[in-house]
Design a protein around this motif. Structure first.
Motif, PDB file in Angstrom:
ATOM      1  N   SER A 165       0.804  -1.240   0.000  1.00 16.89           N
ATOM      2  CA  SER A 165       0.000   0.000   0.000  1.00 16.89           C
ATOM      3  C   SER A 165       0.829   1.279   0.000  1.00 16.89           C
ATOM      4  N   GLY A 166       1.971   1.287   0.668  1.00 14.80           N
ATOM      5  CA  GLY A 166       2.749   2.539   0.739  1.00 14.80           C
ATOM      6  C   GLY A 166       3.792   2.680  -0.341  1.00 14.80           C
ATOM      7  N   MET A 167       3.728   1.850  -1.365  1.00 15.61           N
ATOM      8  CA  MET A 167       4.790   1.802  -2.373  1.00 15.61           C
ATOM      9  C   MET A 167       4.898   3.097  -3.173  1.00 15.61           C
ATOM     10  N   ALA A 168       6.141   3.566  -3.321  1.00 20.46           N
ATOM     11  CA  ALA A 168       6.383   4.741  -4.169  1.00 20.46           C
ATOM     12  C   ALA A 168       6.275   4.300  -5.627  1.00 20.46           C
ATOM     13  N   GLY A 169       5.713   5.153  -6.481  1.00 21.25           N
ATOM     14  CA  GLY A 169       5.644   4.828  -7.906  1.00 21.25           C
ATOM     15  C   GLY A 169       7.032   4.859  -8.514  1.00 21.25           C
ATOM     16  N   VAL A 170       7.408   3.795  -9.245  1.00 15.94           N
ATOM     17  CA  VAL A 170       8.747   3.736  -9.842  1.00 15.94           C
ATOM     18  C   VAL A 170       8.645   3.380 -11.326  1.00 15.94           C
ATOM     19  N   ILE A 171       9.612   3.869 -12.116  1.00 16.91           N
ATOM     20  CA  ILE A 171       9.665   3.540 -13.548  1.00 16.91           C
ATOM     21  C   ILE A 171      10.728   2.470 -13.741  1.00 16.91           C
ATOM     22  N   VAL A 172      10.282   1.260 -14.087  1.00 20.31           N
ATOM     23  CA  VAL A 172      11.192   0.120 -14.261  1.00 20.31           C
ATOM     24  C   VAL A 172      11.734   0.143 -15.694  1.00 20.31           C
ATOM     25  N   PRO A 173      13.071   0.250 -15.867  1.00 13.98           N
ATOM     26  CA  PRO A 173      13.634   0.402 -17.221  1.00 13.98           C
ATOM     27  C   PRO A 173      13.337  -0.789 -18.133  1.00 13.98           C
ATOM     28  N   ARG A 174      13.366  -0.510 -19.440  1.00 14.29           N
ATOM     29  CA  ARG A 174      13.050  -1.531 -20.448  1.00 14.29           C
ATOM     30  C   ARG A 174      13.935  -2.771 -20.308  1.00 14.29           C
ATOM     31  N   LYS A 175      15.239  -2.574 -20.129  1.00 17.70           N
ATOM     32  CA  LYS A 175      16.148  -3.738 -20.039  1.00 17.70           C
ATOM     33  C   LYS A 175      15.799  -4.593 -18.829  1.00 17.70           C
ATOM     34  N   THR A 176      15.447  -3.947 -17.720  1.00 21.31           N
ATOM     35  CA  THR A 176      15.070  -4.688 -16.507  1.00 21.31           C
ATOM     36  C   THR A 176      13.801  -5.502 -16.749  1.00 21.31           C
ATOM     37  N   VAL A 177      12.842  -4.899 -17.440  1.00 21.17           N
ATOM     38  CA  VAL A 177      11.579  -5.595 -17.750  1.00 21.17           C
ATOM     39  C   VAL A 177      11.878  -6.854 -18.561  1.00 21.17           C
ATOM     40  N   ASN A 178      12.798  -6.748 -19.528  1.00 16.83           N
ATOM     41  CA  ASN A 178      13.155  -7.913 -20.350  1.00 16.83           C
ATOM     42  C   ASN A 178      13.891  -8.981 -19.554  1.00 16.83           C
ATOM     43  N   GLU A 179      14.784  -8.550 -18.663  1.00 19.77           N
ATOM     44  CA  GLU A 179      15.524  -9.515 -17.834  1.00 19.77           C
ATOM     45  C   GLU A 179      14.597 -10.187 -16.818  1.00 19.77           C
ATOM     46  N   LEU A 180      13.677  -9.412 -16.293  1.00 16.89           N
ATOM     47  CA  LEU A 180      12.739  -9.916 -15.283  1.00 16.89           C
ATOM     48  C   LEU A 180      11.887 -11.054 -15.833  1.00 16.89           C
ATOM     49  N   ARG A 181      11.602 -10.980 -17.134  1.00 16.66           N
ATOM     50  CA  ARG A 181      10.742 -11.987 -17.782  1.00 16.66           C
ATOM     51  C   ARG A 181      11.253 -13.402 -17.532  1.00 16.66           C
ATOM     52  N   LYS A 182      12.586 -13.565 -17.420  1.00 14.30           N
ATOM     53  CA  LYS A 182      13.178 -14.898 -17.228  1.00 14.30           C
ATOM     54  C   LYS A 182      12.898 -15.444 -15.828  1.00 14.30           C
ATOM     55  N   LEU A 183      12.639 -14.544 -14.880  1.00 12.18           N
ATOM     56  CA  LEU A 183      12.338 -14.983 -13.514  1.00 12.18           C
ATOM     57  C   LEU A 183      10.887 -15.431 -13.385  1.00 12.18           C
ATOM     58  N   LEU A 184      10.062 -15.014 -14.348  1.00 15.89           N
ATOM     59  CA  LEU A 184       8.616 -15.173 -14.182  1.00 15.89           C
ATOM     60  C   LEU A 184       8.032 -16.345 -14.966  1.00 15.89           C
ATOM     61  N   ASP A 185       8.904 -17.236 -15.447  1.00 10.71           N
ATOM     62  CA  ASP A 185       8.418 -18.359 -16.260  1.00 10.71           C
ATOM     63  C   ASP A 185       7.691 -19.425 -15.442  1.00 10.71           C
ATOM     64  N   ASP A 186       8.117 -19.593 -14.200  1.00  6.44           N
ATOM     65  CA  ASP A 186       7.537 -20.649 -13.357  1.00  6.44           C
ATOM     66  C   ASP A 186       6.281 -20.132 -12.656  1.00  6.44           C
ATOM     67  N   ASP A 187       5.137 -20.710 -12.987  1.00  2.39           N
ATOM     68  CA  ASP A 187       3.856 -20.248 -12.423  1.00  2.39           C
ATOM     69  C   ASP A 187       3.749 -20.462 -10.924  1.00  2.39           C
ATOM     70  N   GLU A 188       4.534 -21.397 -10.383  1.00  2.00           N
ATOM     71  CA  GLU A 188       4.398 -21.746  -8.963  1.00  2.00           C
ATOM     72  C   GLU A 188       5.173 -20.805  -8.043  1.00  2.00           C
ATOM     73  N   VAL A 189       6.059 -20.016  -8.627  1.00  2.00           N
ATOM     74  CA  VAL A 189       6.983 -19.217  -7.797  1.00  2.00           C
ATOM     75  C   VAL A 189       6.326 -17.928  -7.304  1.00  2.00           C
ATOM     76  N   GLN A 190       6.588 -17.625  -6.027  1.00  2.00           N
ATOM     77  CA  GLN A 190       6.172 -16.354  -5.443  1.00  2.00           C
ATOM     78  C   GLN A 190       7.366 -15.410  -5.534  1.00  2.00           C
ATOM     79  N   ILE A 191       7.170 -14.229  -6.094  1.00  7.39           N
ATOM     80  CA  ILE A 191       8.270 -13.270  -6.263  1.00  7.39           C
ATOM     81  C   ILE A 191       8.248 -12.273  -5.105  1.00  7.39           C
ATOM     82  N   ALA A 192       9.405 -12.128  -4.446  1.00  4.01           N
ATOM     83  CA  ALA A 192       9.519 -11.117  -3.388  1.00  4.01           C
ATOM     84  C   ALA A 192       9.945  -9.808  -4.043  1.00  4.01           C
ATOM     85  N   VAL A 193       9.126  -8.771  -3.890  1.00  2.98           N
ATOM     86  CA  VAL A 193       9.407  -7.470  -4.523  1.00  2.98           C
ATOM     87  C   VAL A 193       9.752  -6.463  -3.433  1.00  2.98           C
ATOM     88  N   SER A 194      10.862  -5.758  -3.619  1.00  4.55           N
ATOM     89  CA  SER A 194      11.267  -4.703  -2.683  1.00  4.55           C
ATOM     90  C   SER A 194      11.470  -3.417  -3.473  1.00  4.55           C
TER      91      SER A 194
END
Length: 372
Positions: A194-223
């Motif tokens: 709820s208190g999260m500051a709005g952030v702009i995630v760069p294009r390269k990061t978005v592309n790299e992140l995609r590789k972490l998100l392939d497994d449907d069972e995984v819970q991602i910890a976001v900081s």
């Protein structure tokens, strides 16, 4: 340092690391991956000073230690080794060499001192929450096509991730725009966000992140902090700087009074646009949409190449309308639709058009028309 690791495990870890590494850089150490072996695991760390990825893998560590070696070269070697091979990495720091052995293959690679490797300073993260992998994948996958590639408007070179108000309460929202089209995707707000500051995630990061998100069972910890964002699975941690800029007020671009409604089969529509756009060599050629009662005619006119026209059955009951769009933009938006039907809401030939998936309000797209 000496360790043995299964080839498939090593390949997965090294491929994630080498994709972060910048091919052209003036600092030699940034082309390297930092290998750290301890206990019964080994970690591979790579960075381009804006993104850092750390991939942990199980290994039989005979002698703990650390070294750095060319990420691309190591990846190429491991990729070409036979399936199922056991790979042994041995570091001779005195000679500045890393030996890679597998079966009858033996490679000797130059290393650089681990002390020279830049480690991204850990940030104080104000917001921490967990989100299922499919939720984050949907947010980024459906929005990233609209990221701007114009370097001058650097604040549009990423996905704006923030908490927003919606009819049903607060949502976790991803927005991307390049001034010609806009994607706005919502998901239920995760607990603790709820208190999260709005952030702009760069294009390269978005592309790299995609590789972490392939497994449907995984819970991602976001900081999230004001300057960094971190995504972590049990094996991989991806840390990135966020774009230092203010994302524009996108709500003003989203039309509220569009009443002319067209409903069309999304797959049929995308294929028809693709077909009529074939006659034009220009990627940005306009496709004209002529709407009449329950009938849509798509046409392209390229004086130097020819013309094309295709008719589609649609659900439309408003007055006649002619409007033009960039064919590429129409295709990209139509390809985001997971449901059967796409709903287009028009106002006039000169106003932005709104598109959504059926009655689903959690994903909406805006596209600017072209003069035809």
């Amino acid at each position: 340092m000496k360790l043995s690791i299964e080839r498939a495990t090593l390949l997965k870890a090294v491929s994630q690391a080498q994709s972060v590494v910048e091919r052209r850089n003036t600092i030699p150490i940034l082309a390297n991956v930092l290998i750290e072996a301890e206990g019964n695991s080994v970690s591979f760390r790579a960075t381009d000073l804006d993104i850092e990825v750390v991939d942990k893998a199980d290994a039989m560590v005979e002698r703990a230690g650390a070294t750095t070696v060319s990420a691309v070269t190591l990846h190429e070697i491991v990729r070409k080794l036979p399936d199922g091979a056991m790979v042994t990495l041995t570091d001779d720091s005195a000679a500045g060499r890393l030996t890679v052995e597998a079966g009858r293959s033996n490679f000797n690679l130059a290393t650089l001192p681990k002390e020279d490797f830049p480690v991204m300073a850990s940030s104080e993260y104000q917001t921490n929450f967990g989100a299922p992998s499919p939720v984050l994948r949907r947010l980024f996958d459906k929005s990233k096509f609209a990221i701007s590639t114009e370097e001058t408007r650097y604040y549009l070179n990423g996905v704006y991730l923030h908490i927003a108000d919606s009819d049903g309460g607060h949502v976790l929202r991803a927005v991307a725009t390049d001034g010609h089209r806009l994607a706005r995707i919502d998901a239920d707000m995760p607990e603790g966000a709820s208190g999260m500051a709005g952030v702009i995630v760069p294009r390269k990061t978005v592309n790299e992140l995609r590789k972490l998100l392939d497994d449907d069972e995984v819970q991602i910890a976001v900081s999230v902090s004001e300057t960094k964002i971190r995504f972590a699975t049990p094996a991989i941690t991806l840390t990135s700087k966020v774009i230092d800029g203010t994302f524009p007020d996108y709500t003003r671009v989203i039309p509220q009074g569009n009443t002319r409604k067209m409903e069309v089969d999304a797959a049929d529509f995308a294929k028809a646009v693709d077909r009529v756009a074939t006659v034009s060599s220009e990627r940005s050629r306009a496709v004209k949409l002529q709407l009449d009662e329950d009938r849509l005619v798509l046409s392209v006119n390229a004086p130097d190449a020819g013309a094309a026209e295709e008719e589609l059955a649609v659900a439309y009951g408003d007055e006649r309308l002619e409007i033009g769009f960039n064919a590429k933009y129409l295709l990209e938006i139509a390809s985001q639709v997971d449901r059967e039907n796409a709903v287009f809401l028009f106002n006039s030939a000169g106003d932005p058009t709104l598109m959504r998936e059926g009655n689903d309000q959690s994903a909406i797209y805006v596209v600017m028309p072209m003069r035809v």
